[in-house]
Write an enzyme that holds these catalytic residues in place. Sequence first.
Site, PDB file in Angstrom:
ATOM      1  N   GLN A 181     -34.046  75.966  65.565  1.00 27.90           N
ATOM      2  CA  GLN A 181     -34.298  76.598  66.866  1.00 27.90           C
ATOM      3  C   GLN A 181     -35.792  76.855  67.014  1.00 27.90           C
ATOM      4  O   GLN A 181     -36.461  77.209  66.047  1.00 27.90           O
ATOM      5  CB  GLN A 181     -33.535  77.923  66.940  1.00 27.90           C
ATOM      6  CG  GLN A 181     -33.481  78.520  68.341  1.00 27.90           C
ATOM      7  CD  GLN A 181     -32.490  79.671  68.437  1.00 27.90           C
ATOM      8  OE1 GLN A 181     -32.131  80.266  67.439  1.00 27.90           O
ATOM      9  NE2 GLN A 181     -32.050  79.983  69.648  1.00 27.90           N
ATOM     10  N   SER A 237     -38.402  81.867  69.453  1.00 21.21           N
ATOM     11  CA  SER A 237     -39.320  82.977  69.173  1.00 21.21           C
ATOM     12  C   SER A 237     -40.701  82.470  68.800  1.00 21.21           C
ATOM     13  O   SER A 237     -40.849  81.392  68.218  1.00 21.21           O
ATOM     14  CB  SER A 237     -38.796  83.828  68.013  1.00 21.21           C
ATOM     15  OG  SER A 237     -37.639  84.513  68.391  1.00 21.21           O
ATOM     16  N   GLU A 276     -24.999  81.189  71.153  1.00 20.23           N
ATOM     17  CA  GLU A 276     -25.461  81.823  69.917  1.00 20.23           C
ATOM     18  C   GLU A 276     -24.841  83.218  69.782  1.00 20.23           C
ATOM     19  O   GLU A 276     -24.453  83.637  68.698  1.00 20.23           O
ATOM     20  CB  GLU A 276     -26.993  81.916  69.919  1.00 20.23           C
ATOM     21  CG  GLU A 276     -27.541  82.471  68.603  1.00 20.23           C
ATOM     22  CD  GLU A 276     -29.061  82.401  68.511  1.00 20.23           C
ATOM     23  OE1 GLU A 276     -29.713  82.165  69.550  1.00 20.23           O
ATOM     24  OE2 GLU A 276     -29.579  82.573  67.401  1.00 20.23           O
ATOM     25  N   GLU A 322     -31.249  95.622  69.781  1.00 22.55           N
ATOM     26  CA  GLU A 322     -31.764  96.327  70.959  1.00 22.55           C
ATOM     27  C   GLU A 322     -31.597  95.464  72.210  1.00 22.55           C
ATOM     28  O   GLU A 322     -31.196  95.952  73.272  1.00 22.55           O
ATOM     29  CB  GLU A 322     -33.249  96.681  70.748  1.00 22.55           C
ATOM     30  CG  GLU A 322     -33.487  97.776  69.703  1.00 22.55           C
ATOM     31  CD  GLU A 322     -33.313  97.306  68.253  1.00 22.55           C
ATOM     32  OE1 GLU A 322     -33.248  96.075  68.016  1.00 22.55           O
ATOM     33  OE2 GLU A 322     -33.224  98.168  67.370  1.00 22.55           O
TER      34      GLU A 322
END
Lengths: 386, 339
Positions: free
Chosen positions: A125, A128, A244, A369
Amino acid sequence: MHLDLTPQERLFREELRDWLAAHVPRETPPKDRFGIRAFDMAWQRIQYDGGWAGIAWPKEYGGRGLSLVEQVIWYEEAARADAPDARCAFVGLYHGGPTLIVNATEEQKAFHLPKILKGETVWCQGFSEPGAGSDLAGLSTRAEIDGDELVVTGSKIWTSYAQVADYQELLLRTDPQSRRHGGLSWVICDMRAPGVSVRPVPMSNGWDSHLNQVFYDEVRLPLANVVGEVGGGWKVAMSTLSFERGTAFTARQMQIAKWVDDLIERARTRTGPDGRPAFGDDEIGRRLARLRAETAALRAMTFAAVARNERRQQPGPDGSMLKIHLARLSKEANQIARRLMGVDALLMTDEMEEHLYGFAATVGGGTDEIQHNIVAERVLGLPKSY
Amino acid sequence: MDLHPTPEHDEIVESAAAYLASELPAARAPKLTEPSLTGGEWAGLAAMGWFSMGLPEADGGLGLGVVESALVAREFGRQLVPPQAVATMLAVQLAWRLGDRELTEALAAGAQRAALAAPVREAGPAGPSAHGYRLVDTHRADVAIGWSHGGAFLAPMDAFASRVVAPSLDAALEVCVADGLDRAQARWSAEPASSFLPQAQVLTAAVLVGGAEACRDLSAEYAKTRHQFSRPIGSFQAIAHPCADMAVACEAALSCLLYAAVCVRDGAPERDLYSASARSVAYHAAYGNAAASMQVHGGYGQTYEYLPHFYLKRAMIYGLVGGGVEADEAAVLQAASLT
């Protein structure tokens, strides 16, 4: 509302049980990066050859074309048989492939999907970045369009198994004028293209074959590698994330009940410092009981989600509730496991490596979060919160 | 395998939700001056067929099972319907198992009401405890029902010795303290032969799930409308994330409840694991959501006028009857080692 299996599903389960008993590899999986790739791809190939790869994937791409119920039966039986984790096959099987099935062109699907199922290609992936974690839309890796090519510059991080990967789900900015969610594209990146380099990021538990940072120095990729629209990458990325968060951890959800049962058994047999079984410790007993009840609930939640997902093309925001619950239970099991280690927790055993890796349960696949933000906004309809 | 409510289930839920929202909404709880339900309100519940729905059609019931009963009980929980309602649903089941046709019919028709009995000491395997009891929602009750993992009993209210009304945790419900039980007047049904326990676990879990969901919804609604710092408080993660946790707890508890209810209906091998798990998960969801809801509502959450404390108290009540949630959690470990 029923839990009965159809005759076809029952037969599927029986055949699967026999097949797993005969084919699950019994050797300990290697820990070095090339060993991991060889082992995981060999196991994937064994599944493919046995006709057990891509249970719910379309037949034309090498799948079985069966329902999500059969897929979940597969995960449950694989957990029962102690089959190896997907590890470096994870991204391709659980969200890269599913993203292609929903969003890619015929050519892209025909080329990539069978290779994923056959254990020929490893996917990783590329979402990020060092400067864009939870704030994914703040990413800055960019590509200029040069004729029929993209020229990519930037960096991605937390990329599992990038060192041994062939392809990457690469999310980048293709419109330099764009901000935030607009102007992004979801591109298939060939990890062997000139200009791609990978640097391992050693983890708290000593592993250096898992996480990586990836650098792109004017990497040229065909424009034809874009999945979905050029500039429409956010929508495709949300599709990836829905898989995911919604279904990629189904295998894990099925494994955790067995893990907790093993902990219960160990607590019954292993003695604490006072010479009594750890089970006699009221706190451990009570925590194990609640954890076992919650894992039963997680399994029921999984079946409820399967029933919903059978009625739609891809999972909805409710998938984040599964992710939150799974992560919470994993961490509780992890804490009980540490209590049962006693003073052996001073040693970096395989078990301690896994224990430390367990802290990533509330970070990987989107932080806890962010999952809470999604549930608050998209399940409960609360205003946006940062 | 399909854990999705059918259109018939949706219909049962919608009709129960609509009836209760109009006739017995939760919002009336702080204003009640008399405990429990009036005769007219009770007759209304009976007329909906909810007490008899679990009986076979030949015995005057609707031929519906534990799944449908659980869906109705969940709506009871959501609207803070007094415990007599689910206690009477359970008493019908127990009286029917005991072969007491007269009592079954009286309870099913709404002619008699059941209160909940919580013994100070647990029952032995041979029968109910002869020692002290706390009886919940006793106003206008005719019988009391109690159960634990050893068995269940039904007894007329007069069988409880020196029964006196005591200050009640939940002022909307009457509570009695009793010194003992005349066991000769109690009818006992032993587990596992009776298979009453899984029904009781599932129906009490259902009420708890409804409470957990109501607290989630109250909190989300308050977080959207209450403003501080010129913004709705739901735009702060310190409020939004506990609300999300409430949603997760509800999803887990509801899924486990439905799974357990189907297992009980079908007599599935996983029944005992799931019915005990459902009660544990539902109790912690209900209690935890009520406590979190009191926090989200700030100062108002500590007042009698706002609803969260009623849900907290109901969670305590349903967590204490039936041998207590601790007994269900012990049963989870027992059942897990057998599967």
